[in-house]
Design an enzyme around this catalytic site. Structure first.
Site, PDB file in Angstrom:
ATOM      1  N   ASP A  19       0.871  -1.183   0.000  1.00 57.05           N
ATOM      2  CA  ASP A  19       0.000   0.000   0.000  1.00 57.05           C
ATOM      3  C   ASP A  19       0.906   1.231   0.000  1.00 57.05           C
ATOM      4  OD1 ASP A  19      -2.426   1.572   0.358  1.00 57.05           O
ATOM      5  OD2 ASP A  19      -1.821   1.874   2.428  1.00 57.05           O
ATOM      6  N   SER A  20       0.279   2.410  -0.116  1.00 57.17           N
ATOM      7  CA  SER A  20       1.051   3.648  -0.068  1.00 57.17           C
ATOM      8  C   SER A  20       1.541   3.941   1.353  1.00 57.17           C
ATOM      9  CB  SER A  20       0.172   4.802  -0.544  1.00 57.17           C
ATOM     10  OG  SER A  20      -0.966   4.910   0.292  1.00 57.17           O
ATOM     11  N   TYR A  51      -1.009   8.308  -2.614  1.00 54.45           N
ATOM     12  CA  TYR A  51      -1.113   7.902  -4.017  1.00 54.45           C
ATOM     13  C   TYR A  51      -2.350   8.534  -4.671  1.00 54.45           C
ATOM     14  CZ  TYR A  51       2.312   4.022  -3.834  1.00 54.45           C
ATOM     15  OH  TYR A  51       3.449   3.255  -3.761  1.00 54.45           O
ATOM     16  N   CYS A  82      -4.283  -1.564  -1.921  1.00 56.79           N
ATOM     17  CA  CYS A  82      -4.476  -0.125  -2.124  1.00 56.79           C
ATOM     18  C   CYS A  82      -5.481   0.011  -3.258  1.00 56.79           C
ATOM     19  CB  CYS A  82      -3.135   0.499  -2.519  1.00 56.79           C
ATOM     20  SG  CYS A  82      -3.255   2.219  -3.019  1.00 56.79           S
ATOM     21  N   GLU A 161      -2.992   8.722   8.690  1.00 57.76           N
ATOM     22  CA  GLU A 161      -1.530   8.601   8.829  1.00 57.76           C
ATOM     23  C   GLU A 161      -1.059   9.348  10.088  1.00 57.76           C
ATOM     24  OE1 GLU A 161       0.974   7.156   6.574  1.00 57.76           O
ATOM     25  OE2 GLU A 161      -0.623   6.167   5.461  1.00 57.76           O
ATOM     26  N   CYS A 193     -10.993   2.831   0.190  1.00 56.34           N
ATOM     27  CA  CYS A 193      -9.583   3.176   0.389  1.00 56.34           C
ATOM     28  C   CYS A 193      -9.180   2.407   1.633  1.00 56.34           C
ATOM     29  CB  CYS A 193      -9.441   4.684   0.621  1.00 56.34           C
ATOM     30  SG  CYS A 193      -7.789   5.177   1.176  1.00 56.34           S
ATOM     31  N   HIS A 195      -7.227   2.883   3.885  1.00 58.57           N
ATOM     32  CA  HIS A 195      -7.051   3.659   5.123  1.00 58.57           C
ATOM     33  C   HIS A 195      -8.383   3.833   5.871  1.00 58.57           C
ATOM     34  CE1 HIS A 195      -3.189   4.821   3.364  1.00 58.57           C
ATOM     35  NE2 HIS A 195      -2.868   5.473   4.472  1.00 58.57           N
TER      36      HIS A 195
HETATM   37  N1  DGL Z   1      -4.795   3.401   0.922  1.00 54.48           N
HETATM   38  C1  DGL Z   1      -4.789   3.742  -0.432  1.00 54.48           C
HETATM   39  C2  DGL Z   1      -6.040   3.350  -1.169  1.00 54.48           C
HETATM   40  O1  DGL Z   1      -6.646   2.379  -0.793  1.00 54.48           O
HETATM   41  C3  DGL Z   1      -4.223   5.037  -0.887  1.00 54.48           C
HETATM   42  C4  DGL Z   1      -4.244   6.220  -0.020  1.00 54.48           C
HETATM   43  C5  DGL Z   1      -3.347   7.275  -0.626  1.00 54.48           C
HETATM   44  O2  DGL Z   1      -2.153   7.041  -0.608  1.00 54.48           O
HETATM   45  O3  DGL Z   1      -3.860   8.271  -1.136  1.00 54.48           O
HETATM   46  O4  DGL Z   1      -6.411   3.960  -2.144  1.00 54.48           O
END
Ligand code: DGL
Length: 280
Positions: A19-20, A51, A82, A161, A193, A195
């Site tokens: 993941d990012s 990302y 991600c 984060e 996402c 996160h």
């Molecule tokens: N967690 C990532 C996703 O599922 C990306 C979050 C990011 O880096 O913008 O898209």
């Protein structure tokens, strides 16, 4: 005999998950819970997060580099944990590697289709994921009558984060982002996402109890289990026990990552190594 030995070695090889940043840990957590014999090599691209606001070309380049790194770790399969990379890079990189690889979009879309009653599904994600319309495409391939309403929530990633999972600032941001989507009368909302499951209680509070939240991570772990079975790659626990079960790599700020990971994983990680991903 040699073949059998290679098969055992392959079966005991780890799964690569990336993941990012810390978001993919929500997927790693489900893999740990649901396929506990599997080993994991996790990579969080903490130097280049987020990302979500970057172009497809950049995300494809980053994903290729990470996959090259994971291959050096001898992984037997890869999970793109991600949504942004699943939306932009999965189809490209799938053609380039020989081991099985899955993303998080298909599994999440599948659960949402099964959950919706009024055929109105909301998707929250990064700007990239929402712009790509990937969820709309996948969902409408299964059922063209389902309406899909997307909303980008770019501030959610830095809030996660930063560890502001339950915070008045996060509540306020969530109210602002979700107001529009709430008025559309959706009954199912995909946390598109990786996160966002960490903000689940805030999102649920804002959307109300009648909206079903879908976290694609759980379904992704089940799909991975199935994929390993199909490829006869399941870890049967008969090799590789001497190796570290879970390994974590990042491209920056290893200590911060480790602290965060320890607060959400069902297991305390000992070390997180920083690598220079641009070398791959
Ligand atoms: N967690 C990532 C996703 O599922 C990306 C979050 C990011 O880096 O913008 O898209």
């Amino acid at each position: 005999m040699e073949n059998k030995k290679n098969q055992v070695n392959q079966n005991s090889a780890p799964i690569g998950i990336f993941d990012s940043g810390v978001g993919g840990l929500t997927v790693a957590r489900e893999v740990m819970r649901n396929i506990p014999l599997e080993r994991i090599v996790y990579f969080g691209d903490t130097a280049r997060v987020p990302y979500g606001s970057k172009s497809k070309e950049t995300i494809v380049r980053y994903s290729r580099q990470i996959i090259r790194f994971l291959m050096t770790q001898g992984v037997k399969a890869i999970v793109v944990a991600c949504n942004t990379a699943s939306a932009f890079a999965l189809e490209e990189v799938k053609k380039e590697i020989e081991i099985p690889i899955i993303g998080v979009v298909q599994p999440g879309a599948k659960v949402a289709c099964a959950a919706t009653r009024n055929k109105k599904i909301g998707v929250i994600g990064t700007e990239g994921t929402v712009r790509s319309q990937i969820y709309t495409k996948v969902i409408q391939e299964w059922d063209p009558k389902i309406e899909v309403i997307g909303k980008a929530c770019p501030l959610f990633v830095p809030l996660v984060e930063e560890g502001w999972l339950k915070d008045p600032v996060t509540d306020e941001v969530a109210y602002r982002y979700l107001k529009e989507i709430k008025e559309k009368n959706i009954d199912t909302l995909i946390l598109g996402c990786t996160h966002y499951p960490l903000l689940r209680s805030t999102v649920q509070k804002v959307m109300g109890e009648n909206v079903t939240l879908v976290n694609p991570a759980y379904e992704t772990a089940l799909e991975l289990k199935n994929l390993l079975y199909q490829h006869k790659l399941e870890n049967r626990g008969d090799g590789g026990e001497k190796e570290l079960k879970y390994q974590f790599f990042v491209s920056d700020a290893a200590d911060k990552f480790k602290q965060f990971a320890n607060s959400i994983l069902p297991y305390d990680i000992e070390t997180t190594k920083q690598i220079n991903i641009e070398e791959f």
